[in-house]
Scaffold this motif. Sequence first.
Motif, short mmCIF file in Angstrom:
data_model
loop_
_atom_site.label_atom_id
_atom_site.label_comp_id
_atom_site.label_asym_id
_atom_site.label_seq_id
_atom_site.Cartn_x
_atom_site.Cartn_y
_atom_site.Cartn_z
N GLN A 19 34.72 -27.30 -6.43
CA GLN A 19 34.60 -27.25 -7.88
C GLN A 19 34.80 -25.83 -8.42
OE1 GLN A 19 31.89 -27.97 -5.83
NE2 GLN A 19 30.95 -29.90 -6.45
N PHE A 20 34.92 -25.75 -9.74
CA PHE A 20 34.79 -24.47 -10.43
C PHE A 20 33.31 -24.10 -10.43
CE2 PHE A 20 38.82 -25.71 -12.45
CZ PHE A 20 39.50 -24.50 -12.45
N GLY A 21 33.01 -22.82 -10.28
CA GLY A 21 31.64 -22.34 -10.42
C GLY A 21 31.56 -21.40 -11.60
N LEU A 22 30.53 -21.57 -12.43
CA LEU A 22 30.33 -20.73 -13.61
C LEU A 22 28.85 -20.41 -13.69
CD1 LEU A 22 31.52 -19.46 -16.19
CD2 LEU A 22 31.10 -21.65 -17.35
N GLY A 23 28.49 -19.15 -13.45
CA GLY A 23 27.08 -18.81 -13.38
C GLY A 23 26.77 -17.41 -13.88
N VAL A 24 25.50 -17.04 -13.71
CA VAL A 24 25.01 -15.74 -14.17
C VAL A 24 24.12 -15.14 -13.09
CG1 VAL A 24 23.62 -14.55 -15.90
CG2 VAL A 24 25.05 -16.45 -16.60
N ALA A 38 37.61 -7.40 -3.14
CA ALA A 38 36.17 -7.12 -3.16
C ALA A 38 35.70 -6.82 -4.59
CB ALA A 38 35.86 -5.93 -2.26
N VAL A 39 34.57 -7.43 -4.98
CA VAL A 39 33.99 -7.21 -6.30
C VAL A 39 32.48 -7.08 -6.16
CG1 VAL A 39 35.81 -8.43 -7.56
CG2 VAL A 39 33.83 -9.70 -6.72
N GLN A 40 31.86 -6.53 -7.20
CA GLN A 40 30.40 -6.44 -7.25
C GLN A 40 29.93 -7.00 -8.59
OE1 GLN A 40 28.76 -2.58 -6.37
NE2 GLN A 40 29.79 -2.41 -4.39
N SER A 41 28.72 -7.56 -8.57
CA SER A 41 28.13 -8.09 -9.80
C SER A 41 26.66 -7.74 -9.82
CB SER A 41 28.32 -9.62 -9.88
OG SER A 41 27.87 -10.25 -8.71
N VAL A 42 26.15 -7.51 -11.01
CA VAL A 42 24.74 -7.14 -11.20
C VAL A 42 24.10 -8.08 -12.21
CG1 VAL A 42 25.22 -4.72 -10.65
CG2 VAL A 42 25.31 -5.49 -13.04
N ALA A 43 22.80 -7.96 -12.37
CA ALA A 43 22.07 -8.82 -13.30
C ALA A 43 22.72 -8.77 -14.69
CB ALA A 43 20.61 -8.39 -13.39
N GLY A 44 22.97 -9.94 -15.25
CA GLY A 44 23.60 -10.05 -16.55
C GLY A 44 25.09 -10.33 -16.49
N ASP A 45 25.69 -10.18 -15.29
CA ASP A 45 27.11 -10.47 -15.15
C ASP A 45 27.35 -11.97 -14.98
OD1 ASP A 45 27.87 -7.85 -15.33
OD2 ASP A 45 28.12 -7.55 -13.17
#
Length: 247
Positions: A19-24, A38-45
């Motif tokens: 599936q597609f995933g869409l989250g926070v 490579a990517v990074q994500s933090v709170a609020g992304d």
Amino acid sequence: MEALSLLSEHSFPRHAHDQFGLGVITAGAQKSWSVVGAVQSVAGDVIMVNPGEVHDGAPIDGPRGWRIAYLEPALVARELAAEFGGSDVVLQPVAHDRGLAQQVTQLLEALPSPGGHADELLLACLVRVVKQHRLSGPRLACASPSVARALEWIDAEPAAETSLSELAAACDVSRFQLIRGFLRDVGTTPHAYRIQWRVRLARRYLRQGHALAEAAQLAGFADQSHLTRAFLRQFGITPGRYRDALR
């Protein structure tokens, strides 16, 4: 749609979803491999995953939390048909977009009571995503002919037992060439790719109401314990906990 919420230090191996995933991201930070590298994500992304996209995920300096909705590709295609016709939509892996994060959070909070409001929130999210966070042009690298053939073979019968030698012979390459090509084009080995497929199959069977042991057998696992280990490694929760969350 299906929603999941986790707080975990688990490092996920490279795998893919149907599936597609869409989250926070709700807490902490994580690094991951994605369709763009490579990517990074933090709170609020906002985090997004495309169907079939190979990705992984590891925490940065402690546990990270996230909430995510999984959307069936047919649902997304139907809603976007007027805008994009039959063409595929490929989403960016991470968006630093506070407004979209708020919309996704509202959608996730509305999902326990689906209805007109949830539908409107989903459409609002999709409108913003495809306008501002869609990758233009084809981004998913095409596999070499031998790897493409192996992928078709595995995708057709993920529960089947096929040795590396048999698979390589069917693709007219050596075992070494097939492994090298898989690691280059897919990011994992043929065996790991097949196990990922089986876990996704088992997840479907659990959603359909099958018992754990039955889902394991139908998906091609030797027994329930093998399913449990693979499921936990790929999704961060046990299949039993996942099944209970569906009730």
